[in-house]
Design an enzyme around this catalytic site. Structure first.
Site, short mmCIF file in Angstrom:
data_model
loop_
_atom_site.label_atom_id
_atom_site.label_comp_id
_atom_site.label_asym_id
_atom_site.label_seq_id
_atom_site.Cartn_x
_atom_site.Cartn_y
_atom_site.Cartn_z
N ASN A 13 0.89 -1.17 0.00
CA ASN A 13 0.00 0.00 0.00
C ASN A 13 0.92 1.21 0.00
O ASN A 13 1.54 1.52 1.01
CB ASN A 13 -0.89 -0.03 1.25
CG ASN A 13 -1.69 1.26 1.41
OD1 ASN A 13 -1.74 2.09 0.50
ND2 ASN A 13 -2.32 1.42 2.57
N TRP A 14 1.01 1.85 -1.15
CA TRP A 14 1.94 2.97 -1.26
C TRP A 14 1.46 4.22 -0.55
O TRP A 14 2.20 5.19 -0.38
CB TRP A 14 2.20 3.30 -2.74
CG TRP A 14 3.03 2.26 -3.46
CD1 TRP A 14 3.76 1.26 -2.88
CD2 TRP A 14 3.22 2.15 -4.87
NE1 TRP A 14 4.39 0.52 -3.86
CE2 TRP A 14 4.08 1.05 -5.08
CE3 TRP A 14 2.76 2.87 -5.98
CZ2 TRP A 14 4.49 0.66 -6.36
CZ3 TRP A 14 3.15 2.48 -7.24
CH2 TRP A 14 4.01 1.38 -7.43
N LYS A 15 0.18 4.26 -0.18
CA LYS A 15 -0.41 5.43 0.47
C LYS A 15 -0.19 6.68 -0.41
O LYS A 15 -0.25 6.57 -1.62
CB LYS A 15 0.16 5.59 1.89
CG LYS A 15 0.02 4.28 2.68
CD LYS A 15 0.27 4.42 4.15
CE LYS A 15 0.07 3.07 4.83
NZ LYS A 15 0.17 3.13 6.29
N GLU A 101 -6.56 4.76 7.86
CA GLU A 101 -6.30 6.18 7.59
C GLU A 101 -7.52 6.84 6.94
O GLU A 101 -7.79 8.02 7.18
CB GLU A 101 -5.04 6.32 6.72
CG GLU A 101 -3.79 6.03 7.55
CD GLU A 101 -2.64 5.41 6.78
OE1 GLU A 101 -2.63 5.48 5.54
OE2 GLU A 101 -1.75 4.83 7.44
N GLU A 171 -5.34 -5.00 10.39
CA GLU A 171 -4.32 -3.98 10.63
C GLU A 171 -4.57 -3.29 11.97
O GLU A 171 -5.38 -2.35 12.04
CB GLU A 171 -4.35 -2.93 9.51
CG GLU A 171 -4.06 -3.50 8.13
CD GLU A 171 -3.40 -2.47 7.22
OE1 GLU A 171 -2.30 -2.76 6.74
OE2 GLU A 171 -3.95 -1.38 7.01
N GLY A 177 2.69 2.23 10.74
CA GLY A 177 3.62 3.34 10.59
C GLY A 177 4.34 3.71 11.88
O GLY A 177 4.97 4.76 11.96
N SER A 217 3.53 -2.26 10.16
CA SER A 217 4.99 -2.34 10.32
C SER A 217 5.55 -3.72 9.97
O SER A 217 6.51 -4.19 10.59
CB SER A 217 5.42 -1.92 11.73
OG SER A 217 4.99 -0.59 11.99
P1 13P Z 1 3.18 0.29 7.57
O1 13P Z 1 3.68 -1.01 6.99
O2 13P Z 1 3.94 1.49 7.07
O3 13P Z 1 3.08 0.22 9.06
O4 13P Z 1 1.69 0.48 7.02
C1 13P Z 1 0.82 -0.58 7.13
C2 13P Z 1 -0.41 -0.23 6.40
O5 13P Z 1 -1.14 0.67 6.78
C3 13P Z 1 -0.70 -0.96 5.17
O6 13P Z 1 -1.97 -0.67 4.70
#
Ligand code: 13P
Length: 255
Positions: A13-15, A101, A171, A177, A217
């Site tokens: 997930n590149w966000k 998010e 999650e 994060g 993470s």
């Molecule tokens: P991180 O791997 O950066 O903690 O993010 C996880 C996430 O939200 C994947 O959708």
């Protein structure tokens, strides 16, 4: 993982990261590192503006490109939103729905998550449906109740047949994060609660076929022990999916 019963899926997930050029470069860098690693599905979920460039770079590889969200309406006055029909027309087969998010910063609720999930399924896409508890809920000892409730509300009105187009991503919000990862035992325990909830809704046999990823993470160091757990069928990876070597190492851990 339990490859005898269900598909393992490693998704990035590149966000809100990557320009189209950067996206194409990352796909090109990752592709040779994951070539032939066919014991799992490999997906990058990209910002809308990067999808075309990422798809072009992924042509002829085993990497699939998905989106990070989808709206529930077919069309209309929803400034800034993208419909399932639009994504389908762009050749998108996977879409994340209900990321924490989106819930936290953009007011999405179990109700809108449910509607978005239904719209994506109707358009033929596979949904990566995200759910998980916040820190206060884990500390209060109500994680099981929270994920069971989210599972029921987010999947309301979705049939067993439609559930074939759903991957669940557990999650824990406190692990996203933050560098804090759920322990393999915590991830296993909560993924098992989600599967037990699916069993109540759809029966044991159907529940056993659903892919349940862990996200929060996950990285090249901790992926192997998380994926060793029988109810952890893959990963949804944020930060580590932005680096080809780290992401490829997670794919390796799923082989
Ligand atoms: P991180 O791997 O950066 O903690 O993010 C996880 C996430 O939200 C994947 O959708």
């Amino acid at each position: 993982m339990n490859p005898a019963k269900r598909r393992t899926v490693i998704a990035g997930n590149w966000k809100m990261n990557m320009t189209p050029a950067e996206a194409a470069a990352l796909v090109r860098e990752t592709a040779p590192l994951v070539a032939g690693k066919d014991n799992c599905d490999i997906i990058f979920c990209a910002p809308y503006v990067d999808i075309a460039a990422a798809q072009e770079a992924a042509k002829g590889t085993n990497i699939k490109i998905g989106a990070e969200n989808v709206h529930f309406a077919e069309a209309g006055a929803y400034t800034g939103e993208i419909s399932a029909k639009m994504l389908g027309a762009c050749g998108v087969d996977y879409v994340i729905v209900g990321h924490s998010e989106r819930r936290q910063y953009f007011g999405e609720t179990d109700e809108t998550v449910n509607l978005r999930t239904k719209a994506a399924i109707a358009a033929g896409m596979t949904v990566i449906l995200c759910l998980g508890e916040v820190k206060e809920q884990r500390l209060a000892g109500i994680t099981d109740e929270v994920v069971a409730m989210q599972t029921k509300l987010d999947l309301a009105g979705i049939s067993a047949e439609e559930l074939k187009q759903v991957i669940i991503a557990y999650e824990p919000v406190w692990a996203i994060g933050t560098g804090l990862t759920a322990t393999p035992e915590q991830a296993e325990e909560t993924c098992a609660v989600i599967r037990a909830t699916l069993a109540k809704l759809y029966g044991e046999e159907v529940a056993e076929t659903v892919t349940i990823q862990y996200g929060g993470s996950m990285n090249d160091k901790n992926a192997a022990e998380l994926l060793a757990k029988p109810n952890v069928d893959g990963g949804l990876i944020g930060g580590a999916s932005l680096k080809a070597a780290a992401f490829a190492a997670i794919v390796d851990a799923a082989q």
